[in-house]
Design an enzyme around this catalytic site. Structure first.
Site, PDB file in Angstrom:
ATOM      1  N   GLU A  20       0.784  -1.262   0.011  1.00 43.65           N
ATOM      2  CA  GLU A  20      -0.116   0.059   0.086  1.00 43.65           C
ATOM      3  C   GLU A  20       0.784   1.091  -0.066  1.00 43.65           C
ATOM      4  O   GLU A  20       0.291   2.455   0.324  1.00 43.65           O
ATOM      5  CB  GLU A  20      -0.830  -0.009   1.124  1.00 43.65           C
ATOM      6  CG  GLU A  20      -1.889  -1.097   1.282  1.00 43.65           C
ATOM      7  CD  GLU A  20      -2.551  -1.262   2.478  1.00 43.65           C
ATOM      8  OE1 GLU A  20      -3.601  -0.419   2.578  1.00 43.65           O
ATOM      9  OE2 GLU A  20      -2.420  -2.105   3.310  1.00 43.65           O
ATOM     10  N   SER A 146      -6.233  -2.672   2.127  1.00 41.08           N
ATOM     11  CA  SER A 146      -6.730  -1.843   0.650  1.00 41.08           C
ATOM     12  C   SER A 146      -7.012  -2.976  -0.145  1.00 41.08           C
ATOM     13  O   SER A 146      -7.044  -3.000  -1.473  1.00 41.08           O
ATOM     14  CB  SER A 146      -5.780  -1.151   0.082  1.00 41.08           C
ATOM     15  OG  SER A 146      -5.470  -0.115   0.877  1.00 41.08           O
ATOM     16  N   TYR A 212      -9.225   3.239  -5.352  1.00 39.12           N
ATOM     17  CA  TYR A 212      -8.347   4.075  -5.601  1.00 39.12           C
ATOM     18  C   TYR A 212      -8.030   4.230  -6.982  1.00 39.12           C
ATOM     19  O   TYR A 212      -7.259   5.477  -7.287  1.00 39.12           O
ATOM     20  CB  TYR A 212      -6.967   3.393  -5.063  1.00 39.12           C
ATOM     21  CG  TYR A 212      -7.033   3.370  -3.544  1.00 39.12           C
ATOM     22  CD1 TYR A 212      -7.102   4.260  -2.627  1.00 39.12           C
ATOM     23  CD2 TYR A 212      -6.759   2.226  -2.917  1.00 39.12           C
ATOM     24  CE1 TYR A 212      -7.307   4.351  -1.249  1.00 39.12           C
ATOM     25  CE2 TYR A 212      -6.777   2.028  -1.704  1.00 39.12           C
ATOM     26  CZ  TYR A 212      -7.000   3.026  -0.602  1.00 39.12           C
ATOM     27  OH  TYR A 212      -7.196   2.853   0.744  1.00 39.12           O
TER      28      TYR A 212
END
Length: 307
Positions: A20, A146, A212
């Site tokens: 990440e 994530s 994202y």
């Protein structure tokens, strides 16, 4: 708003070496920019740089925006404590526990909290037996965030592929019973749950790209729930957060399936990018970004000083 952060020496830790890393840099710079605009003196440090700790100011407070391995697992927290530097968020124990999704779920199960059943799997596992017992599953590395390495599996062949993908992370892998339903998240700030968010991804699930890259996920905040449902959801999220040893701020992810609420995981250093959910929840509660950072600072100082 006049904050406690004006004219302070603050360090923002970002980057690092986890999967990440790029999201952490975005989070860290977003936080550093807001703090600078509020009048703080900011040192930005990428912990992937060799000897980075030598650049830590002698007198500083560290905002930890390191996501994943090295930042959310107790390592950076232990280093900062050994150096006598106060820092944001959860301590060593809560960080280490919450980073391990499987151990967090074991704690929840021991307390009777609702969470999907799971198994740790590897190349030697009887994958047919896993599918027979759990049905369709989410496969995920136990200590990545994530949605890194995550995928769904409905049969043995898809479970084999999912295991291979998750194993690329180099950590243990879990298969978690798939909950069919809606996804929600509840941010926690200084012992109080913020307005819950309903997550509506355009893709199959709320994966890394949905978080994202694509920008197609929809969020409803506050979530479209009745008042009693919101209170029950917030209470469960807060209990789960505190039971896992997390402190100050974070986010609890849940699903609502046919059997009701199901806890998924705790994020002790959630994203703080333009797509991130904690700032959205804070805004729904009437807080600006600098308000949010100020509360994180105050809550962290209370914990670090043992107040």
């Amino acid at each position: 708003m006049t904050t406690d952060l004006q004219n302070m020496n603050l360090t923002v830790l970002m980057g690092g070496y986890s999967a990440e890393r790029e999201i952490s840099i975005r989070s860290g710079n977003a936080v550093a920019d807001v703090l600078e605009s509020a009048g703080a003196r900011i040192t930005r440090l990428d912990t992937a740089a060799r000897g980075w700790h030598r650049d830590l100011p002698i007198e500083t407070f560290a905002f930890n925006l390191l996501h994943g391995v090295g930042g959310e697992d107790g390592r950076i927290q232990g280093l900062l404590e050994s150096l006598g530097i106060y820092y944001s968020g959860s301590g060593v124990l809560g960080s280490a526990l919450c980073m391990d999704k499987a151990k967090t779920k074991l704690v929840w199960q021991s307390l009777g909290f609702p969470t999907p059943d799971f198994e740790i799997i590897d190349a030697e596992s009887d994958l047919a037996a896993v599918i027979d017992r759990l049905g369709p599953v989410f496969v995920k590395p136990i200590s990545e965030g994530s949605s890194v390495g995550m995928s769904k599996a409905h049969d043995v062949s898809s479970l084999e592929r999912a295991l291979a993908k998750a194993s690329e992370s180099g950590v243990a892998v879990m298969a978690e019973a798939l909950v069919q339903g809606d996804e929600f998240t509840v941010a926690i700030l200084r012992g109080q749950p913020l307005p819950p968010i309903k997550i509506i991804p355009a893709s199959d699930f709320y994966d890394f790209d949905a978080k994202y890259v694509l920008g197609t996920t929809r969020f409803e905040c506050p979530a479209p729930l009745g008042e009693d449902e919101i209170l029950a959801l917030q209470a469960l999220a807060l209990e789960a957060f505190e039971a896992s040893g997390a402190e100050v701020w974070g986010r609890v992810d849940l699903m609502r399936g046919a059997s009701g609420w199901q806890l998924l995981e705790v994020n002790t250093v959630p994203g703080m990018t333009e797509h991130s959910l904690v700032p959205k929840a804070a805004a729904a509660a009437g807080m600006s970004f600098i308000d949010l950072l100020n509360e994180i600072y105050l809550g962290s100082m209370e914990v670090r000083r043992g107040a």
